[in-house]
Design a protein around this motif. Structure first.
Motif, PDB file in Angstrom:
ATOM      1  N   GLU A  26       0.851  -1.180   0.000  1.00 51.04           N
ATOM      2  CA  GLU A  26       0.000   0.000   0.000  1.00 51.04           C
ATOM      3  C   GLU A  26       0.886   1.229   0.000  1.00 51.04           C
ATOM      4  N   ASN A  27       0.267   2.387  -0.147  1.00 48.73           N
ATOM      5  CA  ASN A  27       1.050   3.616  -0.186  1.00 48.73           C
ATOM      6  C   ASN A  27       1.812   3.832   1.118  1.00 48.73           C
ATOM      7  N   ILE A  28       3.026   4.296   0.989  1.00 45.05           N
ATOM      8  CA  ILE A  28       3.845   4.667   2.142  1.00 45.05           C
ATOM      9  C   ILE A  28       3.934   6.181   2.142  1.00 45.05           C
ATOM     10  N   ASN A  76       4.288   1.975  -6.639  1.00 50.16           N
ATOM     11  CA  ASN A  76       4.970   1.733  -5.358  1.00 50.16           C
ATOM     12  C   ASN A  76       5.964   0.583  -5.489  1.00 50.16           C
ATOM     13  N   THR A  77       6.680   0.556  -6.589  1.00 49.08           N
ATOM     14  CA  THR A  77       7.562  -0.570  -6.878  1.00 49.08           C
ATOM     15  C   THR A  77       8.955  -0.085  -7.266  1.00 49.08           C
ATOM     16  N   VAL A  78       9.946  -0.798  -6.775  1.00 47.65           N
ATOM     17  CA  VAL A  78      11.332  -0.564  -7.171  1.00 47.65           C
ATOM     18  C   VAL A  78      11.828  -1.826  -7.862  1.00 47.65           C
ATOM     19  N   GLU A  98      13.580   2.478   4.204  1.00 47.21           N
ATOM     20  CA  GLU A  98      13.739   3.248   5.435  1.00 47.21           C
ATOM     21  C   GLU A  98      14.423   4.558   5.088  1.00 47.21           C
ATOM     22  N   GLY A  99      14.631   5.399   6.100  1.00 45.02           N
ATOM     23  CA  GLY A  99      15.364   6.643   5.892  1.00 45.02           C
ATOM     24  C   GLY A  99      14.565   7.668   5.127  1.00 45.02           C
ATOM     25  N   GLY A 100      15.262   8.545   4.455  1.00 43.46           N
ATOM     26  CA  GLY A 100      14.614   9.631   3.730  1.00 43.46           C
ATOM     27  C   GLY A 100      13.885  10.541   4.707  1.00 43.46           C
ATOM     28  N   THR A 101      12.625  10.815   4.399  1.00 43.83           N
ATOM     29  CA  THR A 101      11.816  11.667   5.276  1.00 43.83           C
ATOM     30  C   THR A 101      10.968  10.834   6.243  1.00 43.83           C
ATOM     31  N   PHE A 106      10.857   3.873  11.344  1.00 39.62           N
ATOM     32  CA  PHE A 106      10.248   3.245  10.181  1.00 39.62           C
ATOM     33  C   PHE A 106      11.274   2.380   9.468  1.00 39.62           C
ATOM     34  N   GLY A 107      10.886   1.175   9.159  1.00 36.50           N
ATOM     35  CA  GLY A 107      11.760   0.299   8.391  1.00 36.50           C
ATOM     36  C   GLY A 107      10.987  -0.927   7.968  1.00 36.50           C
TER      37      GLY A 107
END
Length: 119
Positions: A26-28, A76-78, A98-101, A106-107
């Motif tokens: 789902e959206n993060i 929502n895919t890498v 994780e990380g970013g904003t 969060f992880g």
């Protein structure tokens, strides 16, 4: 709750290609760094590639020029496109967000997808 689901692993001969996907269920609602790691039996988990929340990419030296990381935010895919695979690329591949904003607590980790390259 949000999950990461990897897919695309398999068995190929040396020189072959695979494309791994890491999809969020789902959206993060934060901008995260997405990292691919791999681990083979008896070895430490190692960094493979990252695309950070600003879209910057980096690669482990041994995959530079062979692997390409990309993202499709709408899905929502890498992805991790892996070309010219070598037997030493054999491992379980995991994605991590994780990380970013995102908040410091969060992880997310996916369950992993196995890549096996035969010589």
């Amino acid at each position: 709750h949000v999950q990461l689901v990897e897919s695309g692993g398999g068995s190929v001969q040396a020189g072959g290609s695979l494309r791994l996907s890491c999809a969020a269920s789902e959206n993060i609602y934060c901008d995260y760094d997405m990292t691919w790691y791999r681990q083979s039996p008896g070895r430490e988990r190692e960094f493979v590639s990252v695309i950070d929340s600003d879209g910057r990419k980096s690669y482990e030296d041994s995959v530079e020029g062979r692997f390409t990381i990309s993202q499709d935010n709408a899905k929502n895919t890498v992805y991790l496109q892996m070309n010219n695979l070598k037997p030493e690329d054999t491992a379980m591949y995991h994605c991590n967000a994780e990380g970013g904003t995102c908040p410091s607590d969060f992880g997310l980790w996916g369950q992993g997808t196995q890549v096996t390259v035969s010589s």
